[in-house]
Design a protein around this motif. Sequence first.
Motif, PDB file in Angstrom:
ATOM      1  N   GLU A 106     -11.446   4.572   3.512  1.00 42.06           N
ATOM      2  CA  GLU A 106     -11.256   3.547   2.477  1.00 42.06           C
ATOM      3  C   GLU A 106      -9.890   2.877   2.606  1.00 42.06           C
ATOM      4  N   HIS A 148     -10.036   0.546   5.521  1.00 41.78           N
ATOM      5  CA  HIS A 148     -10.810  -0.650   5.177  1.00 41.78           C
ATOM      6  C   HIS A 148      -9.972  -1.612   4.328  1.00 41.78           C
ATOM      7  N   GLN A 149      -9.258  -1.086   3.342  1.00 36.08           N
ATOM      8  CA  GLN A 149      -8.418  -1.917   2.477  1.00 36.08           C
ATOM      9  C   GLN A 149      -7.269  -2.552   3.269  1.00 36.08           C
ATOM     10  N   PHE A 153       0.843  -1.194   0.000  1.00 36.41           N
ATOM     11  CA  PHE A 153       0.000   0.000   0.000  1.00 36.41           C
ATOM     12  C   PHE A 153       0.873   1.236   0.000  1.00 36.41           C
TER      13      PHE A 153
END
Length: 100
Positions: A31, A34-35, A21
């Motif tokens: 978001e 959450h990911q 990431f």
Amino acid sequence: MITSKQRAFLRKEANGLDPIFQIGKGGITEEICHQLLIALEARELIKVHILETALLDTKTACNEIAEKIGAEPVQAIGSKFVLYKQARDVKKRKIELPKK
């Protein structure tokens, strides 16, 4: 809460990982959290890279995200940090931590 011995073990495991990431100028959003939570459920240990445009302190971002998603901050060095969260499903657990 993990012990220093377990943290050292996780740092060793994360040494060969590539960041999956990147956090950019959008900062820490729901978001992204959450990911990260989905990725932690699948992998248990992930490395995250903070881009220069994010204007975030690595340790602060690591601790903030860990608190939001219920993960353990393992390490924050330079522009990268490592998070750990044990998978809820016993069958998906890949990492066996040393005993306390």
